[in-house]
Scaffold this active site. Structure first.
Site, PDB file in Angstrom:
ATOM      1  N   LYS A 102     -20.414 -19.752 -11.854  1.00 43.34           N
ATOM      2  CA  LYS A 102     -19.699 -19.513 -13.109  1.00 43.34           C
ATOM      3  C   LYS A 102     -18.274 -19.050 -12.821  1.00 43.34           C
ATOM      4  O   LYS A 102     -17.314 -19.475 -13.481  1.00 43.34           O
ATOM      5  CB  LYS A 102     -20.457 -18.439 -13.907  1.00 43.34           C
ATOM      6  CG  LYS A 102     -20.059 -18.309 -15.359  1.00 43.34           C
ATOM      7  CD  LYS A 102     -20.496 -19.527 -16.147  1.00 43.34           C
ATOM      8  CE  LYS A 102     -20.233 -19.360 -17.627  1.00 43.34           C
ATOM      9  NZ  LYS A 102     -21.239 -18.561 -18.313  1.00 43.34           N
ATOM     10  N   ASP A 138     -27.090 -14.922 -18.718  1.00 38.78           N
ATOM     11  CA  ASP A 138     -28.490 -15.012 -18.300  1.00 38.78           C
ATOM     12  C   ASP A 138     -29.226 -13.682 -18.428  1.00 38.78           C
ATOM     13  O   ASP A 138     -29.966 -13.271 -17.520  1.00 38.78           O
ATOM     14  CB  ASP A 138     -28.570 -15.534 -16.859  1.00 38.78           C
ATOM     15  CG  ASP A 138     -28.067 -16.963 -16.746  1.00 38.78           C
ATOM     16  OD1 ASP A 138     -27.955 -17.632 -17.777  1.00 38.78           O
ATOM     17  OD2 ASP A 138     -27.790 -17.412 -15.615  1.00 38.78           O
ATOM     18  N   GLY A 155     -34.437 -17.913 -29.596  1.00 40.88           N
ATOM     19  CA  GLY A 155     -33.941 -17.037 -28.543  1.00 40.88           C
ATOM     20  C   GLY A 155     -32.445 -16.848 -28.672  1.00 40.88           C
ATOM     21  O   GLY A 155     -31.866 -17.049 -29.748  1.00 40.88           O
ATOM     22  N   ALA A 156     -31.805 -16.502 -27.568  1.00 38.44           N
ATOM     23  CA  ALA A 156     -30.372 -16.194 -27.599  1.00 38.44           C
ATOM     24  C   ALA A 156     -29.561 -17.357 -28.147  1.00 38.44           C
ATOM     25  O   ALA A 156     -28.740 -17.194 -29.061  1.00 38.44           O
ATOM     26  CB  ALA A 156     -29.902 -15.831 -26.189  1.00 38.44           C
ATOM     27  N   TYR A 163       0.864  -1.183   0.000  1.00 35.20           N
ATOM     28  CA  TYR A 163       0.000   0.000   0.000  1.00 35.20           C
ATOM     29  C   TYR A 163       0.898   1.229   0.000  1.00 35.20           C
ATOM     30  O   TYR A 163       1.926   1.246  -0.669  1.00 35.20           O
ATOM     31  CB  TYR A 163      -0.969  -0.068   1.186  1.00 35.20           C
ATOM     32  CG  TYR A 163      -2.125   0.894   1.052  1.00 35.20           C
ATOM     33  CD1 TYR A 163      -2.878   0.963  -0.126  1.00 35.20           C
ATOM     34  CD2 TYR A 163      -2.459   1.742   2.093  1.00 35.20           C
ATOM     35  CE1 TYR A 163      -3.923   1.854  -0.245  1.00 35.20           C
ATOM     36  CE2 TYR A 163      -3.520   2.627   1.985  1.00 35.20           C
ATOM     37  CZ  TYR A 163      -4.239   2.689   0.806  1.00 35.20           C
ATOM     38  OH  TYR A 163      -5.276   3.576   0.687  1.00 35.20           O
ATOM     39  N   ASN A 171     -21.727 -25.723 -21.649  1.00 30.66           N
ATOM     40  CA  ASN A 171     -20.949 -24.524 -21.970  1.00 30.66           C
ATOM     41  C   ASN A 171     -19.571 -24.488 -21.316  1.00 30.66           C
ATOM     42  O   ASN A 171     -18.678 -23.763 -21.784  1.00 30.66           O
ATOM     43  CB  ASN A 171     -21.717 -23.263 -21.558  1.00 30.66           C
ATOM     44  CG  ASN A 171     -22.894 -22.987 -22.444  1.00 30.66           C
ATOM     45  OD1 ASN A 171     -23.362 -23.873 -23.157  1.00 30.66           O
ATOM     46  ND2 ASN A 171     -23.400 -21.773 -22.409  1.00 30.66           N
TER      47      ASN A 171
END
Length: 397
Positions: free
Chosen positions: A102, A145, A204-205, A47, A325
């Protein structure tokens, strides 16, 4: 005991003994320093005053941030909670455990840190402005999402605005793995991608992204259906995205139902939910391919599909050929970040799909057209292919 305390106690009792809640209790992530602070010198270097020298150097030469901050190696996992898994619009707080999960997958499979960020807005302008404002803290943006059709505009605008990898995983992660599996399924059945006539159920997507990547990979003919039937230029109820699909697919101009389109088709790709009658699957071409990806209940019963199809894939972990995925996004972001890519291009997605398909190798079989989601070779193969493609295209810093 207060009412609030009693409620908390009741909740604790209600969830005790449940393995899923035990895994999530207290969250699944923590931020920890990479170096200890044990002495005054450690404190002074970590720091003030030591940090001031580093910050001053970055202010004079911003590119140094890639070397002296965590940003280039951290992905933001961003959601508004409007299209979560199979749960739909459950809001940001309820979406947070999914985004944490995720982030865990990024760490486990790609060695990347990730920060879950849920937004209490569904306004496209606000989402874009918020993500753009926090982007300097990150090396990549994983959109997650966000419901269609807003997800298309959010991604497009962020890709235009930011010079770092941006990807809506519900679209492109799914599309990459579908293409990888379809490449191998075509090989198993003695076909090429150019031979295939594909019917996509769902606009859709994921449906739109899969259609685009399959077109880019050279699939012969694609027919896309939404809840009102097959998309064709004569329909007057199409959004701009669906209009583009109608004008670039469905070569015969078929204007009927999805089940009608399946007659003689080589591939069914389900991304919509609902159910498909056995007669429609039976009407497909001999040795057909059925990818039924709705979770937890596939659109086509897998046992029934196996009576008619040479290759069957689902989104379920308890069945062969899981389209997951996690086979794509960790390696895609790892490769893009390693290469210093300023975007994730269509060519990089195609390279990722080819890499995933290649991992199967000599083990290719009707029940094994895509690697296991737990196969540790996949992320490395994808990262190397994506990084090489990014460098070849010149989209690197």
């Amino acid at each position: 005991m207060s009412a609030a305390t009693g409620s908390a106690g009741d909740s604790a009792d209600r969830f005790s003994g449940d393995a899923a809640f035990a895994v999530h209790e207290g969250g699944k992530l923590a931020v920890r320093p990479t170096r200890p602070i044990e002495t005054r010198e450690d404190l002074a270097l970590t720091y003030t005053p030591g940090v001031a020298r580093v910050s001053s150097a970055i202010a004079a030469e911003p590119a140094l941030a890639r070397r002296f901050t965590w940003a280039p190696r951290v992905v933001a996992v961003v959601s508004d909670g409007t299209a979560v898994l199979g749960l739909g619009d459950i809001g940001p707080a309820a979406a947070l455990p999914v985004m944490e999960g995720k982030a865990c997958l990024f760490s486990e499979f790609a060695g990347l840190s990730a920060v879950p960020i849920v937004l209490s807005t569904t306004d496209v302008d606000e989402i874009v402005e918020t993500v753009a404002a926090i982007a300097p803290s990150f090396g990549g943006i994983n959109l997650e999402d966000i419901s269609a059709p807003r997800c298309f505009e959010v991604e497009d605008r962020l890709r235009e605005r930011l010079d770092l990898p941006v990807m809506h995983d519900d679209q492109h992660g799914t599309a990459i793995v579908v293409l990888a599996a379809l490449r191998n399924a075509a090989r198993v059945t003695g076909r090429t991608l150019a031979d295939l006539r594909v019917v996509v159920a769902g606009a859709g997507a994921a449906g739109i992204a899969c259609t685009k990547i399959l077109l880019g990979a050279g699939v012969g003919d694609i027919c896309v259906a939404d809840s009102r039937g097959v998309l064709h230029p004569g329909r007057e109820d199409l959004t701009p995205v669906k209009r583009w699909v109608a004008e670039n697919t469905n070569r015969s101009g078929y204007a009927g139902t999805m089940t009608g389109a399946l007659e003689g088709a080589d591939v069914y790709l389900g991304l919509s939910g609902g159910s498909v009658p056995e007669a429609a699957i039976a009407s497909m071409a001999p040795g057909c391919i059925v990818f039924s990806l709705a979770n937890p209940t596939p659109e086509v019963d897998p046992e029934m599909a196996a009576r008619h199809a040479a290759v069957v894939a689902t989104g379920r972990s308890d069945l062969p050929n899981q389209i997951n995925n996690v086979l794509a996004f960790p390696g895609v972001f790892r490769g893009a970040i390693d290469a210093g890519a300023t975007a994730i291009t269509e060519e990089m997605k195609l390279a990722a799909a080819e890499a995933i398909a290649g991992v199967v190798g000599d083990d290719l079989a009707p029940g094994h057209v895509v690697p296991s989601p737990l196969d540790r070779r996949v992320a490395t193969a994808v990262a190397e292919a994506v990084a090489a493609c990014a460098r070849e295209q010149g989209v690197t810093r």
